[in-house]
Structure formats: structure tokens, C-alpha cells
Design a protein around this motif. Sequence first.
Motif, PDB file in Angstrom:
ATOM      1  N   PHE A   1       8.415  -5.195  22.037  1.00 52.57           N
ATOM      2  CA  PHE A   1       8.794  -4.235  21.001  1.00 52.57           C
ATOM      3  C   PHE A   1       8.513  -4.799  19.609  1.00 52.57           C
ATOM      4  N   MET A   2       8.810  -6.086  19.415  1.00 53.60           N
ATOM      5  CA  MET A   2       8.518  -6.707  18.123  1.00 53.60           C
ATOM      6  C   MET A   2       7.026  -6.704  17.828  1.00 53.60           C
ATOM      7  N   LEU A   3       6.206  -7.025  18.830  1.00 51.22           N
ATOM      8  CA  LEU A   3       4.751  -7.043  18.641  1.00 51.22           C
ATOM      9  C   LEU A   3       4.219  -5.652  18.334  1.00 51.22           C
TER      10      LEU A   3
ATOM     11  N   GLU B   1       2.943 -11.976   9.605  1.00 50.25           N
ATOM     12  CA  GLU B   1       4.048 -11.820  10.543  1.00 50.25           C
ATOM     13  C   GLU B   1       3.568 -11.290  11.887  1.00 50.25           C
ATOM     14  N   LEU B   2       2.597 -10.392  11.884  1.00 50.84           N
ATOM     15  CA  LEU B   2       2.030  -9.891  13.135  1.00 50.84           C
ATOM     16  C   LEU B   2       1.381 -11.016  13.931  1.00 50.84           C
TER      17      LEU B   2
ATOM     18  N   LEU C   1       4.664   5.230   9.981  1.00 50.47           N
ATOM     19  CA  LEU C   1       4.355   4.071  10.822  1.00 50.47           C
ATOM     20  C   LEU C   1       5.230   2.870  10.452  1.00 50.47           C
ATOM     21  N   ILE C   2       5.484   2.701   9.163  1.00 51.41           N
ATOM     22  CA  ILE C   2       6.358   1.599   8.739  1.00 51.41           C
ATOM     23  C   ILE C   2       7.767   1.802   9.275  1.00 51.41           C
ATOM     24  N   HIS C   3       8.270   3.033   9.183  1.00 51.38           N
ATOM     25  CA  HIS C   3       9.603   3.306   9.724  1.00 51.38           C
ATOM     26  C   HIS C   3       9.627   3.110  11.237  1.00 51.38           C
ATOM     27  N   GLY C   4       8.582   3.559  11.934  1.00 51.91           N
ATOM     28  CA  GLY C   4       8.527   3.363  13.381  1.00 51.91           C
ATOM     29  C   GLY C   4       8.476   1.896  13.761  1.00 51.91           C
TER      30      GLY C   4
ATOM     31  N   LEU D   1       2.225  -1.613  14.340  1.00 51.00           N
ATOM     32  CA  LEU D   1       2.245  -0.269  13.749  1.00 51.00           C
ATOM     33  C   LEU D   1       2.375  -0.320  12.233  1.00 51.00           C
ATOM     34  N   ARG D   2       3.258  -1.150  11.740  1.00 49.49           N
ATOM     35  CA  ARG D   2       3.468  -1.164  10.298  1.00 49.49           C
ATOM     36  C   ARG D   2       2.379  -1.914   9.546  1.00 49.49           C
TER      37      ARG D   2
END
Length: 439
Positions: free
Chosen positions: A110-112, A221-222, A131-134, A117-118
Motif C-alpha cells: 500500500f505504501m509503494l 521517497e518512492l 492522485l495525491i489524496h489517493g 500515485l502521488r
Amino acid sequence: MGAGSSIEAEREPLLAPSYAEPNSPPVNSRVYGRRWLVLTLFSLLGLMQGMVWNFWGPIQNSAAHAYGFTKSDIAVLVLWGPVGYFPWLLFMWLMDKKGLRASLLLSAFFMLLGSALRSIPLTDEPLRRWLIHGGQFLNGLAGPTIMSAGPFLSTTWFAPDQRATATAVASLFSYLGGAASFVVGPLVVPAPNDTQARTTMTAAILDNSIRDRIQLVLYTELAAIAVLFAAVLLYFPSRPPMPPSVAAASQRLSYRSSICRLLSNLRFLMIAVAYAVPTGVMAGWSGVLDMVLTPAKVSQVDAGWIGFWSTVGGCVFGVAMARFADSIRGMLKLILVLMLAGASLASTWFTLTCLSRVTHLPATAAILYTSCILVGIFINSSVPIFLELFIETVYPVPEGITCGVVTFLGNLVCGLLLFFLTFYCTVLPNAIRLLTAAV
């Protein structure tokens, strides 16, 4: 009569010790060196989860110029962390039935996915914001495992004299990730300069520079989360071949029995409220710290440093207190009373300082720094001590289920605070504006 030798049965004691089970084999225990690798992987995932959750709050002024985010948008982005905690029962069931590896792999995925997405660089601003909110919501779904599995990991892998220390490290690294965001965001992403008159061209150049720097942090971070996900996928066992202690090998209550035992234990519920209220308020408050301190004329960078040192101080002090609790047993309640008393005094000091027009107390930068940092130190350092007290109170309820319940309550308090802040920033001003227009 006395001349013959005794048989084996005659040499057995008439009264066996109460702790001995006659037909149970002895429990062989062993502590493995690989436990430090397991703790490191788990802690680094907690670090990244905290960094992603607290990314937007410290740079709220920059995000407003780059993406048009309002104060309510920033509050909602932070709110996705507590909202993602609502399916905690599913993660606790998965941890109880399938082990820590399955639950942690799902959380890391989920983190990945959320970080990916963001990080998509779309030019369509409304879609980019969705996408940032998702992505923030998916990162919040990792919270139940990251925030509550630390005591379960320490009991499964560590000896009793290292358990509180391992719990402190595993539980506080997510807080350390939030602290890192207070520094990384304001230092990498430039703050907008609203004090000088700017032309349309210079404003566009500065906004593009802010977007590029934000995108750089998102990509970084990704990449870090992708590396950690691959490491957990390749090696992260649910448990060692042999338990580290008798307590780790003992039979625990079932999932349903554990929930019923927790909800019917008045002492546990009272301690849970004492944990959830201060930690939940502190988590929500630190997530929007820049917004809170802006009326006090505190810059984005200074607010970041205040949040950083308050969280880092809490982590360092928490590990030290956990190590002290490992060496001296039976002191958990006294330690917590002293920590909460210190937090009460420090928060009162900060409140009176902010009300300087009424109290006439000096509101210098040094006083704001000191009072905020002391609040963070006392509250954040109490987290591992609380978790150890919960485990001792409701044993033999599994550690993951116990900590899942209390961290859910803490996130519920955090979510209510952020929801109130969102209401305060959007609905209330609009209602006042409409009433004023009607009059």
C-alpha cells in the motif's frame, strides 16, 4: 524394610511446584542475531510511512503556491492517516492468523502504490490533486501494522530484558519519520516569498521551482519505499525457528476472545483513554504545526525545526526510558505519571504564551521553541511505556491485537481533531460570511 533401594516413582516429590506441567516438554528458547535485521527493516518502513504521512503539513505555504492547496486541503491530507486506520480489524486478524510477514507485506505494498500515485507528474491539476489524496490514503492504510506491530515483533524476536527497548525502537521510528519531514520539506522545498511585490513571470518561475523540488522529494521517497518493499519481500520471516522466551512460546487467546477480553477490561479501557487522548492530539497537532504556529509569526522553516526537535527528543527520551524500564521492572506506572505531568505543565506554558495579550507573558521564539519541544518530548516518549503497560495488563491477549485497539483509539482522537480543524477552516468562515451578508 529400608534395606532395599527406592524405585524411580518413590523419588518424585509429593507436591509438585504449581508452575510445572507434568506432561509438557521443556521450552527451548534461543535469541537470533538476525533479529536486528528484522527490527531494522520494520523500523525503516515505519520511518518512511511517517515521512509520507507528514510530508505536506511542514510545507503548507509552498503547497498552496504550487498546487493551490488551502488550509482545509492540508488538514485533509493529514487526516487520511487516521482515516486509513479504520480497517484495523482486518490487519490485526491477518497478523494473528498469517503472521507479521503477510501483514507487513500488504502494508508495504500500500505504501509503494500510494507513493507511486502521488508521484505521477500530471499537468491536469484537479486530477493530480486527486492522485495525491489517493496516495496519502493508501499510505494511511499501512498505519495499523506499522504503528501497532512493534510490541508483537519485540516479543516474537527479543529476550525479555531487551523487549521494551525493541518496542521503543519499532514504535518510535514512525514518529522519527514525521520528524524528518519537518526538516526535509522546508530545507529542500523553497518557501514562497510573499513580502515582496512580484511580477507574473517571477511568480510563475518560483511556483515552477517549488513544484520541481516537491517532485524531487516525492521521487526520492518512492525509491526508498521500493527498496524496502523488495527487501521485505526477499527476507522478512514471521517468527524465528525457536522462540526467544517462554512467554513468546505460550498459548495466546483467540482473535474473538481477545477482543471480548479487551472491551470488558475496565482497567485496560481507562489506560487506553489516558494513552489515546494526549497521543492523538499530539499527532494531529504536529501534522498541521506550521498552520498552528503561523498566527504566532513563526516561519515555515522555524516551525519545521520545532516539530523536528520535539519529535526527535521524544524518540531519544523514549528509548532511554524504555531501556530504564528494561533494567528496573515494575516502574511503568510511575514513569507514565511523571511524563504526563511534565506534558501538562509544558502545554499549559505554551498556551499561556500564545495568549500573551491576556496573560502579558513574553512570547519570544526561545519560549515557543522550548515549550513546544517539551510537549513533544514528554508525550512522544510515553508511547513505548504505554504499550508495554498494555501488554502486561491484558496478558495473554496477543500483543498485535492489544496495540491495534489502543492505536486505533489514538488515531480516532487525531481524526476528530483534524476534522474539527477542517470544519473550522472551511464551513465556519463561510457560515459567518453568509450571516454577515444577510445582515
